[in-house]
Enzyme design. Structure first.
Site, PDB file in Angstrom:
ATOM      1  N   TYR A 194      -1.806  75.752  54.833  1.00  0.00           N
ATOM      2  CA  TYR A 194      -2.548  77.005  54.894  1.00  0.00           C
ATOM      3  C   TYR A 194      -3.648  76.911  55.957  1.00  0.00           C
ATOM      4  CZ  TYR A 194      -4.739  81.225  52.944  1.00  0.00           C
ATOM      5  OH  TYR A 194      -5.247  82.474  52.750  1.00  0.00           O
ATOM      6  N   ARG A 252      -4.122  79.265  59.334  1.00  0.00           N
ATOM      7  CA  ARG A 252      -5.319  80.038  59.649  1.00  0.00           C
ATOM      8  C   ARG A 252      -6.030  79.562  60.913  1.00  0.00           C
ATOM      9  NH1 ARG A 252      -8.998  80.619  54.465  1.00  0.00           N
ATOM     10  NH2 ARG A 252      -9.197  78.396  54.869  1.00  0.00           N
ATOM     11  N   CYS A 288      -9.338  88.165  53.404  1.00  0.00           N
ATOM     12  CA  CYS A 288      -8.395  87.042  53.343  1.00  0.00           C
ATOM     13  C   CYS A 288      -8.512  86.137  54.557  1.00  0.00           C
ATOM     14  CB  CYS A 288      -6.965  87.547  53.203  1.00  0.00           C
ATOM     15  SG  CYS A 288      -6.686  88.333  51.618  1.00  0.00           S
ATOM     16  N   HIS A 289      -8.376  86.710  55.737  1.00  0.00           N
ATOM     17  CA  HIS A 289      -8.387  85.868  56.932  1.00  0.00           C
ATOM     18  C   HIS A 289      -9.304  86.412  58.009  1.00  0.00           C
ATOM     19  CE1 HIS A 289      -4.580  85.307  54.769  1.00  0.00           C
ATOM     20  NE2 HIS A 289      -4.884  84.059  54.901  1.00  0.00           N
ATOM     21  N   GLY A 290     -10.216  87.308  57.611  1.00  0.00           N
ATOM     22  CA  GLY A 290     -11.284  87.716  58.523  1.00  0.00           C
ATOM     23  C   GLY A 290     -10.898  88.647  59.655  1.00  0.00           C
TER      24      GLY A 290
END
Lengths: 420, 169
Positions: free
Chosen positions: A294, A298, B133-135
């Site tokens: 993960y 990201r 969640c991921h900006g």
């Protein structure tokens, strides 16, 4: 299977074995010559078999009470927890069992990495293992969706949306996976079906994994080829069975600690809130065992490239036997590899840590460096190391370092003399 | 056998395999297609929303096809901000005029185009939406400005049935 012809003692046994040689198989498994220097890191194969069977048995019993429907799934899990006799126990074993399964599989994989068990002639065993690992992740992910809590729902949304990164057909694939325009009841029912199926696929692959193992035999801490059966081997039963059994008991203590004393510590509180498609939890995190990947996902600012990086991080393992150019298997005789090995272990742990943190500021920077290093290890360091590294001379047999001659295994010698 | 002359048997072998493959594909397709949205899912295609109670600067969220739809009644400041952005500053260039036909009303899928989370209202660096969640940061037109999401939030098919009712789908 066995090198020697096996003949059952009883008449009935002979009659049966002539028609279906199951007893020959059983004999092969008990007599199977095993290197006598296997340490406790080699007991995780047995532990993993135990984990798989535990998950199948507890899963079957849970399936007798669980209802795979978006309106009833959450309630049926609470029903299991509150009303079903020992339902809480079975569910906690199953939920924590997944974590224990991954704990064991990571130790098993890193043992392979340290002792070079993936190298010739064991590449097929290794690749089968990677496929099993991928299936485990799929099963764990879909299992996590079944309670239909907030994390279930949003985890399913995020993971299935990974496929939307595929150019042109991505959106179509996601709709196909969902069976609708969002994660909903059709998604839940198919995930339940696949979650039920995958453990049996894993079981089949485990049989192949062990079959492939029994062709060349076990690798060992010294990493050299041994003659079998010989002075260097002991029969699987009773020697390895007892050792595996003892390790399994130790493992079960850890397992029981989680089940009985902190059954929810590895989960997320948000999953005790029923799925709500209108609200995303503030902080979505996958289960701990997926965190390193993960973090890799990201750390890449582009959607498609992030998905590609994450998948590559797993699939790169499948070609590891060809990326590692060193002929020496065990890290015991590879002073440089040994250091890079521990750096990789640290790197993966760091990735796991930042995977649980918000993707911003310093965390993001650390994740990017750790991701770059992960690929550097496999794609640059390992291929070059095989040519550049000056390895320590390997012993001729397992017994040689014990009986003298090799100063590098003085430790082993000392240990042995203490026992005498 | 060493000669390369095509024999009757080769022809039969190829023909049988080809017909078998076509047959297998014909059977596999229903197995694959059954996973696509079924008739009952497709039937939930449109929904009507009464927006008379929404004040300027407020957003309501309604569920359409299992997904949240943001209906925002924008203030004049927000409209001006959205319309003054230069196209070259956008990751996914789209004019606000094309996204909100009626400038006061912004109707869009409240789904982050990164991995599908629901972004939060009135948050982020561009006064629009922010995905936790991921900006990913979205502006007052729901356009992606910063973060991993590749596209602007999607505008569904919708129309004003009358001054107070929006039909989505």
């Amino acid at each position: 299977m066995s090198e020697h012809e096996y003949k059952p003692k009883s008449k009935v046994g002979q009659w049966f074995n002539d028609r279906l040689p199951l007893l020959t198989l059983a004999n092969h498994l008990t007599d199977y010559p095993t290197p006598k220097n296997l340490n406790y890191w080699w007991t995780f194969g047995g532990i993993l078999t135990f984990c798989l069977i535990t998950q199948i048995v507890t899963g079957l019993t849970l399936a007798m009470h669980y209802i795979a429907h978006a309106d009833m799934a959450f309630e049926s899990v609470e029903h299991i927890m509150r009303d079903v006799n020992y339902g809480w126990l079975i569910r906690y074993i199953h939920a924590n069992g997944a974590s224990m399964f991954f704990l064991a599989v990571y130790i098993h994989i890193f043992r392979s990495l340290f002792y070079g068990s993936y190298k010739s002639p064991r590449e097929i065993i290794w690749i089968l293992g990677i496929i099993i690992y991928l299936l485990m992740m799929a099963a764990a992910f879909m299992g996590y969706v079944l309670p239909w809590g907030q994390m279930s729902f949003w985890g399913a949304t995020v993971i299935t949306n990974l496929f939307s990164a595929i150019p042109l057909v991505g959106e179509g694939i996601v709709t196909w996976l969902w069976g609708g325009y969002s994660v909903d009841n059709p998604t839940l029912t198919r995930f339940f079906t696949l979650h039920y199926l995958i453990p049996f696929l894993i079981l089949g692959l485990v049989v192949l994994h062990i079959w492939a193992l029994h062709v060349p035999g076990n690798n060992n801490p010294v990493g050299i080829d041994i003659k079998k059966p010989s002075k260097d081997t002991v029969p699987f039963h009773p020697y390895i069975v007892i050792k595996d059994g003892f390790a399994l008991l130790m493992f079960m203590i850890v397992f029981a600690f989680f089940v009985f004393y902190s059954p929810n510590i590895l989960g997320h509180a948000d999953n005790y809130i029923e799925a709500n498609p209108m609200v995303t939890p503030a902080h979505i995190v996958p289960e701990w065992y997926l965190l390193p990947f993960y973090a890799i996902l990201r750390s890449v600012p582009d959607k498609l490239l992030g998905v590609v990086a994450m998948l590559s991080a797993i699939l790169i393992l499948a070609v590891l036997p060809w990326l590692d150019t060193s002929k020496i298997r065990s890290a015991v005789f590879r002073p440089l590899y040994r250091q890079f090995y521990w750096i990789l272990v640290a790197d993966v742990l760091i990735l796991g840590y930042v995977g649980a943190m918000p993707a911003e500021g310093l965390y993001l920077l650390i994740a990017r460096v750790a991701t770059a290093y992960y690929f550097l290890h496999f794609l640059v360091i390992l291929p070059i190391l095989g040519f550049k590294e000056k390895t320590i001379p390997i012993p001729l047999s397992i017994t040689e370092p014990v009986l003298g001659g090799n100063p590098n295994l003085a430790m082993a010698k000392q240990k042995e003399s203490k026992i005498e | 056998m060493s000669e390369k002359k095509t024999k009757r048997r080769d022809f039969l072998f190829t023909a049988t395999t080809a017909v078998g493959a076509v047959g297998a594909a014909a059977v596999v397709w229903p197995m694959i297609d059954q996973m696509n949205p079924d008739a009952s899912v497709k039937a939930l295609a449109s929904t009507e929303v009464d927006v008379s109670s929404v004040n300027p600067g407020n957003t309501i969220t309604v569920l359409w096809r299992g997904k949240p739809v943001f209906i925002r009644r924008r203030t004049q400041d927000e409209i001006d901000e959205a319309r003054s952005v230069k196209m070259e500053d956008l990751i996914h260039p789209e004019k606000d005029e094309d996204r909100a036909k009626n400038p006061e009303w912004l109707v869009m899928l409240g789904v982050c185009t990164h991995l599908g989370c629901v972004p939060l209202n009135d948050k982020g660096d561009y006064n629009g939406w922010f995905c936790p969640c991921h900006g990913s940061h979205y502006d007052t037109s729901g356009r992606i400005r910063k973060g991993p999401a590749p596209w602007n939030m999607e505008i569904p098919k919708y129309e004003f049935v009358n001054a107070n009712t929006i039909k989505i789908g």
